[in-house]
Design an enzyme around this catalytic site. Structure first.
Site, PDB file in Angstrom:
ATOM      1  N   HIS A 171      27.476  50.479  51.742  1.00 24.15           N
ATOM      2  CA  HIS A 171      28.323  51.636  51.425  1.00 24.15           C
ATOM      3  C   HIS A 171      28.531  51.740  49.911  1.00 24.15           C
ATOM      4  CE1 HIS A 171      31.575  54.577  52.296  1.00 24.15           C
ATOM      5  NE2 HIS A 171      32.091  54.076  51.185  1.00 24.15           N
ATOM      6  N   GLU A 172      28.935  50.637  49.302  1.00 22.93           N
ATOM      7  CA  GLU A 172      29.191  50.644  47.860  1.00 22.93           C
ATOM      8  C   GLU A 172      27.898  50.839  47.077  1.00 22.93           C
ATOM      9  OE1 GLU A 172      32.109  50.902  46.656  1.00 22.93           O
ATOM     10  OE2 GLU A 172      33.096  50.561  48.599  1.00 22.93           O
ATOM     11  N   HIS A 230      27.276  54.538  46.640  1.00 22.19           N
ATOM     12  CA  HIS A 230      28.018  55.087  45.499  1.00 22.19           C
ATOM     13  C   HIS A 230      27.345  54.701  44.182  1.00 22.19           C
ATOM     14  CE1 HIS A 230      31.183  56.506  48.057  1.00 22.19           C
ATOM     15  NE2 HIS A 230      31.647  55.311  48.357  1.00 22.19           N
TER      16      HIS A 230
END
Length: 356
Positions: A18-19, A22
């Site tokens: 997920h990170e 980003h």
């Protein structure tokens, strides 16, 4: 024990993915990333390359991508709040998109060895079931149950179990055309199986779709869509009061589900079956995380996306720039509430482990 470890590793992997979403989006779109961290808490190892510090932290849960100027106004043209709105939108959505992609790819890998895929085509009827008299025919493919699309064979039992009675609105595909059958009585009856008695609806399903590249992609996609629908159904049940906070599960409860499911599958089909089942649940968790993070709740990516559009609208009306620090206060308050909810759910999980 290894299923517990596997479940924790799955959680860690999905948070890092997920990170990473980003991070990649921010880098590609010209936003300055100050730190990309795996884990939380005190720094164990750190190396700086260019403008970004890459860190390994002590607590093996979570991670973060710290961008310049996320919650403040800076003169830096590469700060998050200085770049165009569409760049910020892509960066905010990228984490959830990576989770959704990860879930799809896990399902794709798990289904790849399959020889074929069981479908919702009716291949026969149980004697005494009475379903033929209600309009169903051999060769019909169940298309909708109570208005919900049947994507994969497993949807049949899922959707029938959610009904408040044994009468269900059915739509089938017959010779390629949709046929609405109206309300059909799908009352299950006792059935002898594996030396015991169970209850089954009076339908046989045995048609298998041949595995090709196209059918593999289709069934992987439908499985992923099915996971997303299960998340939506869970939220509907929560908002309607059908389930309460005690019925929710946090990390502790989900780890237990992965452990129990893995052990049960291993008992029936060996270690490979157990690991496959754990990874299948991991795919569901990935899609769950992706969707939940897009909900318009402060502190979540969806809350930040909502604030992005609300801020743009307010600035057009007021004709002045709104200080990002106010949005930061909102997300900080949302984080406190979310952490409180997580604590309540975690305590509930622990109490359920001890039968309280």
């Amino acid at each position: 024990m290894y299923y517990i470890i596997l479940a924790i590793l799955i959680f860690g992997f999905l948070i890092i993915i997920h990170e990473l979403g980003h991070f990649i989006a921010a880098k590609r779109l010209g936003v300055q990333v100050n730190e990309f961290a795996v884990g939380m808490g005190p720094v164990l190892l750190q190396r700086k390359r260019g403008e970004t510090a890459y860190s390994l932290r002590a607590l093996p849960v979570g991670g973060f991508c710290a961008m310049e100027g996320e919650d403040e106004e800076l003169d830096n043209p590469r700060a998050f709040n200085s770049v165009a709105w569409w760049r910020r939108l892509i960066i905010l959505a990228a984490g959830s998109l990576m989770n959704l992609l990860a879930g799809f790819l896990i399902v794709l890998i798990l289904l790849a060895p399959s020889a074929g895929f069981l479908t919702a085509e009716i291949t026969g009827f149980f004697d005494g079931g009475g379903l033929e008299a209600q309009g169903l025919e051999k060769g019909d493919v169940l298309y909708k149950i109570d208005g919900e699309r049947v994507y994969i064979y497993q949807d049949v039992s899922l959707l029938l179990s959610r009904g408040e009675s044994y009468f269900h609105e059915l739509t089938v595909l017959r010779d390629g055309k949709k046929v609405d059958l109206g309300s059909v009585n799908m009352t299950p009856f006792p059935y002898e199986e594996n030396g015991g008695t169970t209850e089954k609806v009076g339908l046989n399903f045995g048609a298998v779709e041949e595995k090709t590249a196209a059918s593999l992609l289709k069934n992987s996609f439908y499985n992923s869509v099915d996971f997303a629908r299960m998340v939506r159904m869970g939220l509907q049940d929560l908002l309607s009061g059908k389930v309460g906070v005690r019925d929710m599960s946090g990390m502790v409860g989900i780890v237990k589900v992965v452990k129990d499911s893995g052990e049960e599958a291993e008992a029936q089909g060996g270690v490979a079956a157990g690991v496959s089942q754990a990874l299948y649940l991991g795919a569901f968790i990935a899609i769950n995380l992706g969707i939940m993070n897009l909900l318009p709740i402060p502190a979540l990516d969806g809350g930040r996306i909502l604030c992005l559009f609300l801020t743009m609208a307010a600035e057009k009306i007021l004709r002045r720039r709104i200080d990002p620090k106010y949005e930061g206060y909102l997300h900080a308050a949302g984080m406190v509430l979310l952490l409180g909810l997580m604590a309540v759910v975690t305590f509930s999980d622990v109490f359920k482990l001890f039968g309280k």
